[in-house]
Design a protein around this motif. Sequence first.
Motif, PDB file in Angstrom:
ATOM      1  N   SER A 277      42.187 -12.279  13.162  1.00 55.90           N
ATOM      2  CA  SER A 277      42.775 -13.614  13.799  1.00 55.90           C
ATOM      3  C   SER A 277      41.738 -14.638  13.777  1.00 55.90           C
ATOM      4  CB  SER A 277      43.298 -12.919  15.124  1.00 55.90           C
ATOM      5  OG  SER A 277      44.094 -12.076  15.161  1.00 55.90           O
ATOM      6  N   MET A 278      40.531 -14.375  13.811  1.00 58.05           N
ATOM      7  CA  MET A 278      39.536 -15.490  13.926  1.00 58.05           C
ATOM      8  C   MET A 278      39.363 -15.986  12.521  1.00 58.05           C
ATOM      9  SD  MET A 278      38.434 -16.247  16.986  1.00 58.05           S
ATOM     10  CE  MET A 278      37.059 -17.158  16.186  1.00 58.05           C
ATOM     11  N   LEU A 279      39.847 -15.361  11.523  1.00 61.58           N
ATOM     12  CA  LEU A 279      39.350 -16.173  10.185  1.00 61.58           C
ATOM     13  C   LEU A 279      39.999 -17.230  10.115  1.00 61.58           C
ATOM     14  CD1 LEU A 279      37.982 -15.880   7.708  1.00 61.58           C
ATOM     15  CD2 LEU A 279      39.883 -14.341   6.551  1.00 61.58           C
ATOM     16  N   PRO A 280      41.550 -17.342  10.009  1.00 58.47           N
ATOM     17  CA  PRO A 280      42.107 -18.865  10.054  1.00 58.47           C
ATOM     18  C   PRO A 280      41.427 -19.908  11.025  1.00 58.47           C
ATOM     19  CG  PRO A 280      43.931 -17.221  10.094  1.00 58.47           C
ATOM     20  CD  PRO A 280      42.464 -16.525  10.456  1.00 58.47           C
ATOM     21  N   LEU A 281      41.252 -19.470  12.201  1.00 54.36           N
ATOM     22  CA  LEU A 281      40.617 -20.616  13.144  1.00 54.36           C
ATOM     23  C   LEU A 281      39.455 -21.071  12.734  1.00 54.36           C
ATOM     24  CD1 LEU A 281      41.676 -19.206  16.645  1.00 54.36           C
ATOM     25  CD2 LEU A 281      42.334 -21.271  15.599  1.00 54.36           C
ATOM     26  N   THR A 282      38.391 -19.863  12.225  1.00 56.91           N
ATOM     27  CA  THR A 282      37.255 -20.377  11.805  1.00 56.91           C
ATOM     28  C   THR A 282      37.356 -21.404  10.387  1.00 56.91           C
ATOM     29  OG1 THR A 282      36.484 -18.208  12.518  1.00 56.91           O
ATOM     30  CG2 THR A 282      34.820 -19.437  10.989  1.00 56.91           C
ATOM     31  N   LEU A 283      38.191 -20.830   9.578  1.00 57.22           N
ATOM     32  CA  LEU A 283      38.013 -21.937   8.525  1.00 57.22           C
ATOM     33  C   LEU A 283      38.817 -23.284   8.785  1.00 57.22           C
ATOM     34  CD1 LEU A 283      39.921 -19.463   5.924  1.00 57.22           C
ATOM     35  CD2 LEU A 283      37.770 -19.986   6.090  1.00 57.22           C
ATOM     36  N   ASN A 284      39.857 -23.323   9.805  1.00 58.94           N
ATOM     37  CA  ASN A 284      40.071 -24.719  10.368  1.00 58.94           C
ATOM     38  C   ASN A 284      39.133 -25.311  10.668  1.00 58.94           C
ATOM     39  OD1 ASN A 284      43.056 -24.799   9.832  1.00 58.94           O
ATOM     40  ND2 ASN A 284      43.223 -23.175  11.313  1.00 58.94           N
TER      41      ASN A 284
END
Length: 701
Positions: A277-284
């Motif tokens: 779940s943290m992956l897209p937030l981190t990429l953003n």
Amino acid sequence: MLHILLFLVLNISPATQSEKLFVASDSLFNDNGIIYLGSREGWRFHPGDDMNWANPEFDDSDWMFYKPTGLTEPIPDSLWNGYGWFRYRFSADSSAYASISHLYFSTYGAAEVYLDGKLVQKYGIFSTNLQDEKRYINRIFPAVLLLPAESHVLAVRFSYHKGQRYKELLGKYARTFGFSIGLGTDYWNQQTTARSRRAQQEFYILGTMLLLIILLHGLLFILFPAERSNLQITILVTLLFLHVIVSYGGLFFEYDVWKILFIRHIPFIILFMAALSMLPLTLNSMFKQKPRKMHRVLIWIFPVFALANFILSGTETNPVIAIVFPSIIIYFSARVLIQAWRNKQKGVWIVTVAFLCLIFSAVASVFYNKFSQNISFEIISVLNYLVYGSIPLGLTAFMASRFRDLYTNLEHKVRERTRELNQSLEELRSTQSQLIQSEKMASLGQLTAGIAHEIQNPLNFVNNFSEVNTELIDEALDENEKRNHLEVKSILNDLKENESKIIHHGKRAESIVKGMLLHSRGSSGHKEPTDINSLCDEYLRLSYHGFRAKDKSFNAEYKTNFDPNLPKINVVPQDIGRVLLNLINNAFYAVQVPPTATPPPEGGIKERGTDYKPTVIVRTSSWNPPSWGRGALISVSDNGPGIPPEIIDKIFQPFFTTKPTGQGTGLGLSLAYDMVKAHGGEIKVETKEGEGTEFTVILPV
């Protein structure tokens, strides 16, 4: 990571029971070289504890049928209360005797295993009560010697009170655990040992790598809090690190049975989903994109859903967790990367490669475990390294690339700023040189005015005696024509006397002119023995006459108090002369107004009170304290308004002045301070508002 996907996708169903005697054969060994017996037919169970039940001749025909692996038909608590015996009778053919060499046994409880009445291995401490039972997870498989016989008996003395405790805590959602048992070959034992060592190696490598990445990005966030991407990378990798600990924890840590699901299985799923779940937030955050509201909601929904799924379904696979959730995360992450490619952001290819490696390794893990019968340890290790390491290493490489670009830009800006600063410094030095020259010229102008006034007296004497001598020469010529020799002789004597006075005053004027030339040429840096008293006296009079030349209304009293025994000091006369001129000029400037008045405007003098007498005093004396050595002390004091306490620390700073604009450069006292320090001396100031100021110069001999 491989076992994560197996846990999410694969399910194992227990076998049924039977009374048929099992015959072990070489053909029954699986590809890994082991025969699993725990789920086979024929296992019998009896509650209680009696060591006679280990005897292979014991008749267990009235015992109940229960398979120990999984205990899919739970034994009622009223029958066994957490402890009892399991027995299994089997036979083997000649091929099996040659192959069987090790006993496989695995349990979360305590047990003793007997083969044909002989104790093979103890696991933990068997007990009939909860407090004394000590469980043990075996990692060493003992060797067994199976001799040819008509039949063989495996007897297991089993204690599982902690399992009962686990059932009490979870109620109907609990799964009853028993034990797994089997017979393996040397090949199986070697492979199992190698697998365990490789798993430990994976744990150490992955754990060390993830921990270093956590420390790196955590430190970067502390040093550069504005770059929040480092914080999110730290959180993501920390979740993966905890997941690694949980995944490989069975290799190193002992769990109470009731904690298995709470400490291992629940975090096993939730940590994995939280990291995803943290992956897209981190990429953003890394690509400066605003995250979608739906994704923010899903970050909280999926972990909560995983917990609810466990409470309702235990650890059984749910398609939402296994398929839907990863697909949604991949979708959101792919959207961020596509947008970054459209924006032509630097370094996006690094994260894209890492993202593709993650997808490839996850799909390959499922494919190999679902469709491949033989999968090597090397492939499993590579896939685990890719699943756990691709994203952390990719994000770290991207941030390193960003910091490299940032450093390059900063370096370019630093070079530009350095060039501008060097240019500004050159301009400042040029301006400073001009101001210093202006200060010198102002000092020279003040000195010239004093010299012009001072030189007037000897010039008047020279002119007057020259006129008198002209008249005496005319008289001498007249008397000579009259042959009055006595009168001529008298006139010649007067001429001689006048001429000596002309010579005296001419030399006086010459010395004044020499002093002016020395001051205007600047310091040669050559020290010579100098009469400090004469130097102070000369510059005191020159300063006074300089003020008088500028303003005829100026009037002040000056006094001297010189030490007649003061020895000559080895100094540069021009430099010390400039110091004295600056200090004395400041003193005369200060006494132009009474102590309660403000400094006068340019070219003007304030009205004085009738009882105020402006006075400047110059003193010299020997200086010989124990900590200093022999020297000379020069003090210049005045009874002016004094220096305010708030600016006393600034008076020696370059370009600081209290004089009106145009009347001072602020370099006089600064130059004086530097010149005195260059002579190895000190300059001090004492002041009292309303009463005056005293500057003291201390010079070593």
